[in-house]
Scaffold this motif. Structure first.
Motif, PDB file in Angstrom:
ATOM      1  N   GLU A 256       0.828  -1.204   0.000  1.00 37.60           N
ATOM      2  CA  GLU A 256       0.000   0.000   0.000  1.00 37.60           C
ATOM      3  C   GLU A 256       0.864   1.256   0.000  1.00 37.60           C
ATOM      4  OE1 GLU A 256      -3.141   2.317   2.990  1.00 37.60           O
ATOM      5  OE2 GLU A 256      -1.918   0.640   3.707  1.00 37.60           O
ATOM      6  N   LEU A 257       1.881   1.276   0.842  1.00 35.93           N
ATOM      7  CA  LEU A 257       2.761   2.440   0.928  1.00 35.93           C
ATOM      8  C   LEU A 257       3.511   2.656  -0.381  1.00 35.93           C
ATOM      9  CD1 LEU A 257       3.995   4.748   2.510  1.00 35.93           C
ATOM     10  CD2 LEU A 257       5.657   3.146   3.473  1.00 35.93           C
ATOM     11  N   LYS A 258       4.017   1.582  -0.962  1.00 32.00           N
ATOM     12  CA  LYS A 258       4.720   1.702  -2.243  1.00 32.00           C
ATOM     13  C   LYS A 258       3.788   2.231  -3.320  1.00 32.00           C
ATOM     14  CE  LYS A 258       7.707  -1.468  -3.440  1.00 32.00           C
ATOM     15  NZ  LYS A 258       8.335  -2.775  -3.739  1.00 32.00           N
ATOM     16  N   ASP A 259       2.537   1.821  -3.270  1.00 39.28           N
ATOM     17  CA  ASP A 259       1.552   2.273  -4.247  1.00 39.28           C
ATOM     18  C   ASP A 259       1.297   3.771  -4.103  1.00 39.28           C
ATOM     19  OD1 ASP A 259      -0.191   1.720  -6.382  1.00 39.28           O
ATOM     20  OD2 ASP A 259      -1.902   1.619  -5.048  1.00 39.28           O
ATOM     21  N   ILE A 260       1.118   4.239  -2.869  1.00 41.70           N
ATOM     22  CA  ILE A 260       0.903   5.663  -2.614  1.00 41.70           C
ATOM     23  C   ILE A 260       2.091   6.483  -3.084  1.00 41.70           C
ATOM     24  CG2 ILE A 260       0.689   7.396  -0.775  1.00 41.70           C
ATOM     25  CD1 ILE A 260      -0.964   5.367   0.801  1.00 41.70           C
ATOM     26  N   LEU A 261       3.289   5.965  -2.866  1.00 41.35           N
ATOM     27  CA  LEU A 261       4.510   6.679  -3.228  1.00 41.35           C
ATOM     28  C   LEU A 261       4.814   6.624  -4.721  1.00 41.35           C
ATOM     29  CD1 LEU A 261       6.871   5.590  -0.286  1.00 41.35           C
ATOM     30  CD2 LEU A 261       5.507   7.679  -0.488  1.00 41.35           C
ATOM     31  N   GLY A 262       3.993   5.887  -5.468  1.00 41.17           N
ATOM     32  CA  GLY A 262       4.207   5.799  -6.911  1.00 41.17           C
ATOM     33  C   GLY A 262       5.373   4.921  -7.288  1.00 41.17           C
ATOM     34  N   ILE A 263       5.700   3.952  -6.431  1.00 45.68           N
ATOM     35  CA  ILE A 263       6.800   3.024  -6.705  1.00 45.68           C
ATOM     36  C   ILE A 263       6.239   1.809  -7.428  1.00 45.68           C
ATOM     37  CG2 ILE A 263       8.579   1.556  -5.689  1.00 45.68           C
ATOM     38  CD1 ILE A 263       8.700   3.515  -3.349  1.00 45.68           C
ATOM     39  N   GLY A 264       6.672   1.593  -8.644  1.00 46.85           N
ATOM     40  CA  GLY A 264       6.168   0.483  -9.439  1.00 46.85           C
ATOM     41  C   GLY A 264       6.584  -0.863  -8.870  1.00 46.85           C
ATOM     42  N   THR A 265       5.889  -1.901  -9.313  1.00 40.50           N
ATOM     43  CA  THR A 265       6.150  -3.254  -8.800  1.00 40.50           C
ATOM     44  C   THR A 265       7.541  -3.757  -9.165  1.00 40.50           C
ATOM     45  OG1 THR A 265       5.096  -4.151 -10.793  1.00 40.50           O
ATOM     46  CG2 THR A 265       3.709  -3.882  -8.836  1.00 40.50           C
ATOM     47  N   GLU A 266       8.141  -3.148 -10.196  1.00 43.87           N
ATOM     48  CA  GLU A 266       9.461  -3.601 -10.641  1.00 43.87           C
ATOM     49  C   GLU A 266      10.606  -2.945  -9.864  1.00 43.87           C
ATOM     50  OE1 GLU A 266       8.791   0.279 -12.460  1.00 43.87           O
ATOM     51  OE2 GLU A 266       7.539  -1.505 -12.177  1.00 43.87           O
ATOM     52  N   LYS A 267      10.284  -1.979  -8.997  1.00 45.34           N
ATOM     53  CA  LYS A 267      11.318  -1.233  -8.280  1.00 45.34           C
ATOM     54  C   LYS A 267      11.335  -1.629  -6.813  1.00 45.34           C
ATOM     55  CE  LYS A 267      13.188   3.469  -8.133  1.00 45.34           C
ATOM     56  NZ  LYS A 267      12.927   4.893  -8.464  1.00 45.34           N
ATOM     57  N   TYR A 268      12.531  -1.738  -6.245  1.00 44.74           N
ATOM     58  CA  TYR A 268      12.700  -2.116  -4.839  1.00 44.74           C
ATOM     59  C   TYR A 268      11.905  -3.374  -4.518  1.00 44.74           C
ATOM     60  CZ  TYR A 268      14.217   2.784  -4.720  1.00 44.74           C
ATOM     61  OH  TYR A 268      14.823   3.980  -4.991  1.00 44.74           O
ATOM     62  N   THR A 269      12.120  -4.397  -5.303  1.00 39.52           N
ATOM     63  CA  THR A 269      11.366  -5.647  -5.117  1.00 39.52           C
ATOM     64  C   THR A 269      11.737  -6.343  -3.811  1.00 39.52           C
ATOM     65  OG1 THR A 269      13.048  -6.780  -6.464  1.00 39.52           O
ATOM     66  CG2 THR A 269      11.053  -6.006  -7.582  1.00 39.52           C
ATOM     67  N   LYS A 270      12.967  -6.147  -3.348  1.00 39.35           N
ATOM     68  CA  LYS A 270      13.379  -6.704  -2.066  1.00 39.35           C
ATOM     69  C   LYS A 270      13.169  -5.663  -0.978  1.00 39.35           C
ATOM     70  CE  LYS A 270      16.836  -9.803  -4.076  1.00 39.35           C
ATOM     71  NZ  LYS A 270      18.262 -10.189  -4.102  1.00 39.35           N
ATOM     72  N   PHE A 271      12.653  -6.106   0.184  1.00 34.52           N
ATOM     73  CA  PHE A 271      12.338  -5.166   1.250  1.00 34.52           C
ATOM     74  C   PHE A 271      13.567  -4.387   1.686  1.00 34.52           C
ATOM     75  CE2 PHE A 271      12.050  -3.884   5.686  1.00 34.52           C
ATOM     76  CZ  PHE A 271      10.910  -3.098   5.645  1.00 34.52           C
ATOM     77  N   ASN A 272      14.721  -5.021   1.725  1.00 31.16           N
ATOM     78  CA  ASN A 272      15.927  -4.331   2.172  1.00 31.16           C
ATOM     79  C   ASN A 272      16.254  -3.147   1.271  1.00 31.16           C
ATOM     80  OD1 ASN A 272      18.153  -4.276   4.132  1.00 31.16           O
ATOM     81  ND2 ASN A 272      19.445  -4.609   2.318  1.00 31.16           N
ATOM     82  N   GLN A 273      15.976  -3.281  -0.037  1.00 31.80           N
ATOM     83  CA  GLN A 273      16.186  -2.166  -0.958  1.00 31.80           C
ATOM     84  C   GLN A 273      15.233  -1.018  -0.627  1.00 31.80           C
ATOM     85  OE1 GLN A 273      15.360  -4.365  -4.562  1.00 31.80           O
ATOM     86  NE2 GLN A 273      17.537  -4.438  -5.117  1.00 31.80           N
ATOM     87  N   PHE A 274      13.983  -1.361  -0.393  1.00 31.97           N
ATOM     88  CA  PHE A 274      12.978  -0.368  -0.037  1.00 31.97           C
ATOM     89  C   PHE A 274      13.349   0.325   1.273  1.00 31.97           C
ATOM     90  CE2 PHE A 274       8.695   0.463   1.949  1.00 31.97           C
ATOM     91  CZ  PHE A 274       8.350   1.516   1.127  1.00 31.97           C
ATOM     92  N   LYS A 275      13.850  -0.457   2.200  1.00 37.05           N
ATOM     93  CA  LYS A 275      14.239   0.096   3.498  1.00 37.05           C
ATOM     94  C   LYS A 275      15.398   1.077   3.358  1.00 37.05           C
ATOM     95  CE  LYS A 275      16.138  -1.266   7.994  1.00 37.05           C
ATOM     96  NZ  LYS A 275      16.664  -2.392   8.807  1.00 37.05           N
TER      97      LYS A 275
END
Length: 283
Positions: A165-184
């Motif tokens: 949900e947060l990634k969606d709000i931030l406009g982060i596509g499904t192909e970006k930061y696929t691993k949680f550690n990258q997102f973190k």
């Protein structure tokens, strides 16, 4: 009594805060500068005029390159879309309906799409205030958005999201930061780092930060709980935009105003800040 809105404050409907969109740092700063020029009693949008020299400060670009960069950023901004969740479905809409360069005045006038009126005008409930002097310091596109999302829940003290949900709000596509550690690392940690930056005097530049609780579903981190922490900060104005209210003439037209004072303190007082507050800004 002067009922003008306190300078530097961007007030948005919570629906707009939670909308799905992706803007660059410069685009977000420009939009927030426009929002900060709206008076709470305005019943319609105006053309929001910002001097090129102020845009160069806002976007952190050299004034000699400002005209070329402004043309680029406004071209992109005219194409940017956002998705707002409404009771009957969702609204897909552009931020800006027009942009005009005023050559003789050295300024740019931008207009919001009229369908954004319910989310920016006459807000009496379910809205969030953000100070322009805080959000325009952030260098990450995600820090600006996360700050607004947490500011919305500052009174509650925490906010929880599903990661998707947060990634969606931030406009982060499904192909970006696929691993949680990258997102973190690239989103969450970067936001926290920016929220906790200090100025030369050792004071925070932001009024809140957060601690993060990761909630698992099985082996996967599925939800995030942001514990919102208030912190004392030092507010330093970047620039003071003219407001549409200041420019309105008796006939309802937008006209020229007298030239503001050159001295920093006098300029702050000119725009409605008390001398004591002005001393605090520049002290």
């Amino acid at each position: 009594m002067d009922k003008r809105k306190k300078p530097f404050t961007a007030i948005q409907s919570n629906k707009l805060i939670e909308a799905r969109y992706s803007l660059t740092v410069g685009e977000q700063r420009l939009i927030l500068a426009m929002v900060s020029m709206i008076h709470p009693d305005d019943i319609d949008f105006y053309d929001y005029e910002i001097a090129v020299k102020n845009i160069s400060i806002l976007l952190n670009i050299d004034l000699t390159n400002a005209y070329r960069e402004i043309e680029k950023i406004t071209d992109r901004l005219m194409e940017r879309m956002l998705y707002i969740s409404e009771e009957t479905g969702w609204l897909k809409i552009g931020w800006v309906s027009s942009c005009r360069y005023n050559k003789n005045k050295g300024s740019v006038s931008l207009s919001f799409d009229p369908k954004l009126k319910p989310y920016l005008l006459h807000l009496r409930r379910e809205f969030t205030k953000c100070k322009l002097t805080v959000v325009t310091r952030f260098q990450s596109i995600y820090s600006i958005r996360i700050y607004q999302l947490l500011k919305q829940y500052k009174g509650i003290g925490y906010r929880e999201f599903r990661v998707d949900e947060l990634k969606d709000i931030l406009g982060i596509g499904t192909e970006k930061y696929t691993k949680f550690n990258q997102f973190k690392v690239w989103v969450l940690n970067q936001a926290k780092k920016e929220f906790e930056k200090k100025d030369e005097s050792g004071k925070f530049k932001c009024d809140l930060t957060f601690e993060l609780e990761k909630i698992r579903e099985g082996r996967r981190i599925a939800r995030l709980k942001f514990i919102i922490i208030e912190q004392e900060y030092h507010e330093t104005p970047i620039f003071i935009p003219d407001t549409a209210e200041d420019k309105k003439q008796p006939g309802g037209e937008i006209g020229n105003t007298e030239t503001p004072p050159e001295d920093v303190k006098d300029r702050l007082v000119y725009y409605g800040i008390s001398p004591k507050q002005a001393d605090g800004f520049i002290g």
